[in-house]
Design an enzyme around this catalytic site. Structure first.
Site, PDB file in Angstrom:
ATOM      1  N   ASP A   1       0.863  -1.160   0.000  1.00 33.12           N
ATOM      2  CA  ASP A   1       0.000   0.000   0.000  1.00 33.12           C
ATOM      3  C   ASP A   1       0.916   1.232   0.000  1.00 33.12           C
ATOM      4  O   ASP A   1       2.110   1.129   0.305  1.00 33.12           O
ATOM      5  CB  ASP A   1      -0.884  -0.027   1.244  1.00 33.12           C
ATOM      6  CG  ASP A   1      -1.627   1.264   1.453  1.00 33.12           C
ATOM      7  OD1 ASP A   1      -2.418   1.647   0.574  1.00 33.12           O
ATOM      8  OD2 ASP A   1      -1.399   1.908   2.495  1.00 33.12           O
TER       9      ASP A   1
ATOM     10  N   ASP B   1      -0.187   5.128   0.917  1.00 28.49           N
ATOM     11  CA  ASP B   1      -0.444   6.083   2.002  1.00 28.49           C
ATOM     12  C   ASP B   1      -0.519   5.375   3.344  1.00 28.49           C
ATOM     13  O   ASP B   1      -1.303   4.441   3.531  1.00 28.49           O
ATOM     14  CB  ASP B   1      -1.758   6.835   1.744  1.00 28.49           C
ATOM     15  CG  ASP B   1      -1.657   7.809   0.582  1.00 28.49           C
ATOM     16  OD1 ASP B   1      -0.777   8.686   0.632  1.00 28.49           O
ATOM     17  OD2 ASP B   1      -2.454   7.702  -0.366  1.00 28.49           O
TER      18      ASP B   1
END
Length: 218
Positions: free
Chosen positions: A11, A13
């Site tokens: 991922d 953020d």
């Protein structure tokens, strides 16, 4: 030691980029601009990792459907006003470079838009380290498994040889839905107890712990 995984999907953020606080502030500011109730921090943090429309619908459920494009515009205005100042977590760039040099296939699965991820990758100077990426405006939003399924298909890697690394329950549930191992990081958007409830392969509390775990277990 033989590798356990061939493909590591990150991922963005809250996992590699220290951006959760900025996202929360942008959501809250967008709500103020449209005179709708401002979500508390915990509710705003919960939506990090989702596609933008899904995130804002959860954060501001009372907004009429026709006004969500306005909220998207105000969110982007506030987030982009400060995203140039956002930094990778300390040690994140070094970890990505180390894994790439060890011939792991690295990918990104993110709730960001394609434009947003491409801008962030350029700013990070890590774009060349990721062999494939998927964004929320190209696939179903997390926790739907489409992002991971497409990455595995493109790179010809089985679920058993794939690891998803993320900071939200959306990431961990997406991993489960795709039949992939999930490694939770608790220094981003979602608290440790909510991550643990999804029974990830492991949970780490810092980039340093993430690095140590991957060196020993990936």
């Amino acid at each position: 030691m033989a590798k356990r995984f061939d493909l590591i999907v990150f991922d963005w953020d809250g996992t590699l980029l220290d951006s959760a606080g900025a996202i929360v502030e942008a959501i809250q500011a967008a709500c103020r601009d449209l005179d709708v109730p401002e979500p508390p921090e915990a509710r705003a943090r919960h939506v990090i990792g989702l596609g933008l429309y899904d995130a804002l619908r959860y954060a501001a459920p009372d907004l009429p459907e026709g006004r969500y494009p306005q909220m998207v515009e105000r969110y982007r205005h506030h987030y982009l006003a400060g995203d140039h100042a956002l930094k990778l977590f300390a040690g994140a760039a070094e970890l990505v470079n180390e894994l790439a040099q060890q011939d792991f296939l690295l990918a990104v699965a993110t709730g960001k838009s394609r434009q947003g991820l491409d801008r962030a990758l350029r700013a990070s100077a890590l774009a060349h380290r990721f062999v494939a990426t998927r964004c929320a405006d190209e696939c179903h939003s997390k926790p739907h498994p489409q992002m991971l399924e497409e990455l595995m298909d493109e790179l010809a890697v089985s679920p058993e040889r794939t690891l998803m690394v993320g900071d939200t329950t959306h990431d961990m549930q997406m991993a489960k839905n795709a039949g992939v191992a999930g490694l939770a990081v608790a220094y981003g958007a979602h608290p440790a107890e909510t991550l643990d409830a999804l029974a990830p392969l492991a949970r780490v509390d810092s980039v340093a712990e993430l690095t140590t775990w991957l060196r020993a277990n990936a």
